[in-house]
Design an enzyme around this catalytic site. Structure first.
Site, PDB file in Angstrom:
ATOM      1  N   HIS A   1     -11.995  -7.851  -1.914  1.00 43.46           N
ATOM      2  CA  HIS A   1     -11.172  -8.718  -1.070  1.00 43.46           C
ATOM      3  C   HIS A   1     -11.688  -8.716   0.367  1.00 43.46           C
ATOM      4  CE1 HIS A   1      -8.386  -8.402  -4.472  1.00 43.46           C
ATOM      5  NE2 HIS A   1      -7.795  -9.477  -3.992  1.00 43.46           N
TER       6      HIS A   1
ATOM      7  N   LYS B   1      -7.202  -7.469   4.223  1.00 41.78           N
ATOM      8  CA  LYS B   1      -6.194  -7.128   3.216  1.00 41.78           C
ATOM      9  C   LYS B   1      -5.648  -5.729   3.497  1.00 41.78           C
ATOM     10  CE  LYS B   1      -5.381  -7.030  -1.789  1.00 41.78           C
ATOM     11  NZ  LYS B   1      -4.124  -7.797  -1.633  1.00 41.78           N
TER      12      LYS B   1
ATOM     13  N   GLY C   1       1.750 -18.098   8.277  1.00 42.96           N
ATOM     14  CA  GLY C   1       0.593 -17.397   7.746  1.00 42.96           C
ATOM     15  C   GLY C   1      -0.323 -18.329   6.975  1.00 42.96           C
TER      16      GLY C   1
ATOM     17  N   GLY D   1      -2.801  -5.696  -5.887  1.00 48.40           N
ATOM     18  CA  GLY D   1      -1.748  -5.831  -6.878  1.00 48.40           C
ATOM     19  C   GLY D   1      -2.270  -6.390  -8.192  1.00 48.40           C
TER      20      GLY D   1
ATOM     21  N   PHE E   1      -1.213 -15.653  -8.103  1.00 49.09           N
ATOM     22  CA  PHE E   1      -0.752 -16.924  -8.647  1.00 49.09           C
ATOM     23  C   PHE E   1      -1.892 -17.824  -9.121  1.00 49.09           C
ATOM     24  CE2 PHE E   1       3.502 -16.031  -7.231  1.00 49.09           C
ATOM     25  CZ  PHE E   1       4.291 -16.807  -8.068  1.00 49.09           C
TER      26      PHE E   1
ATOM     27  N   GLY F   1       5.027 -14.146  -4.173  1.00 44.73           N
ATOM     28  CA  GLY F   1       3.612 -13.866  -4.391  1.00 44.73           C
ATOM     29  C   GLY F   1       3.098 -12.728  -3.542  1.00 44.73           C
TER      30      GLY F   1
ATOM     31  N   ALA G   1       4.772 -12.604  -8.997  1.00 41.93           N
ATOM     32  CA  ALA G   1       3.399 -12.432  -9.484  1.00 41.93           C
ATOM     33  C   ALA G   1       2.524 -11.908  -8.364  1.00 41.93           C
ATOM     34  CB  ALA G   1       2.843 -13.752 -10.022  1.00 41.93           C
TER      35      ALA G   1
END
Length: 286
Positions: free
Chosen positions: A169, A173, A29, A179, A142, A113, A139
């Protein structure tokens, strides 16, 4: 160098003394490739193995072209054969949970992440790490800038009664709100100690036009091509507003904290949620 020391049994390189062997889950990815690129540049870390469900070969050429590392769609199998010190995961919630269970089985520390993990899933990870005495850093974002933004929003939350969050975004997404937006809202509400005042519309001609609501904070999600990751927290009071804006225009923004987390997680025996702890932005320091 470590890249020149071949291990004919594993198909990888032998890390120099002190280097951490890092497995990248979701290696094919965009984020996985960025993590591998960053690992190649850090002499303390060794890109060790790669896992991706779309793996069509048994090896993966590193982004810097220096060598190939073992690649597999089967995390449990590659850990059984090659081992690792730390697993880095930037995938999707379901894949992350399966990976966490496999990593814990092999006593591998984790840097996670993945966005969109529910509180229940985060609790499952933290409980598993506590039981196995394994370090993990979890998290939703990051970026150091994101951590400072959330920290600043927590500070401001104590002084304002009205707040809204706009997160923007790219159109690929899969989750909304992000988040990072949810984490920001949660931390703001915790810092304030009570819900914010949510201004409702007397007439809402299109349902949902005031956005979603969390503890009185309206959250608005924008999804458009041309964006990467952006967020604005707006506080309002009579005669004044405060805006805290974050713009991430490249995935390399995440890498300094990812590399730091990989190194710090080896010192932990439990899961840490958020970057506050590893960046020195602990609770109460604001």
């Amino acid at each position: 160098t470590a890249h020149q020391l071949r291990d004919t049994n594993s198909g990888g390189s032998k890390p120099l003394m002190g280097q951490l062997r890092v497995l990248v889950h979701g290696a094919l990815g965009k984020m996985g490739q960025e993590v591998l690129r960053a690992l190649c540049l850090d002499p303390e870390l060794e890109p060790w193995t790669a896992v991706d469900l779309k793996a069509a070969s048994r090896s993966l050429l590193l982004p810097d072209g220096s060598r190939s590392i073992p690649l597999s769609p089967d995390l449990d199998a590659i850990l059984s054969h090659h081992g690792a010190d730390v697993m880095v995961d930037f995938t999707a919630a379901e894949a992350t949970m399966a990976a966490v269970r496999a990593a814990a089985k092999h006593k591998v520390r984790m840097v996670i992440g993945t966005t969109g993990l529910s509180p229940e899933r985060v609790d499952e990870i933290t409980n598993l790490c506590r039981r196995e005495e394994l370090g993990a850093v979890i998290a939703s974002n990051f970026s150091i800038a994101a951590a400072v933004m959330i920290h600043s929003a927590k500070l401001a939350a104590k002084f304002f009664d009205h707040a809204e969050i706009i997160e923007l975004h790219h159109d690929q997404k899969t989750d909304a709100p992000s988040g990072t937006a949810l984490t920001t809202a949660k931390k703001m509400a915790e810092a304030k100690g009570k819900p914010f005042v949510h201004a409702t519309a007397e007439t809402e001609s299109i349902s949902g036009s005031r956005g979603a609501e969390f503890e009185g904070i309206a959250i608005h999600s924008v999804r458009l091509p041309g964006l990467l990751s952006h967020q604005e927290v707006i506080f309002g009071a009579p005669g004044q507003t405060l805006r805290i804006r974050l713009d991430q225009i490249g995935r390399e923004a995440f890498m300094p904290s990812v590399l730091l987390a990989i190194k710090k997680v080896t010192e932990l025996k439990a899961a840490v949620v958020g970057l506050d702890g590893i960046l020195g932005l602990e609770e109460g320091s604001c």
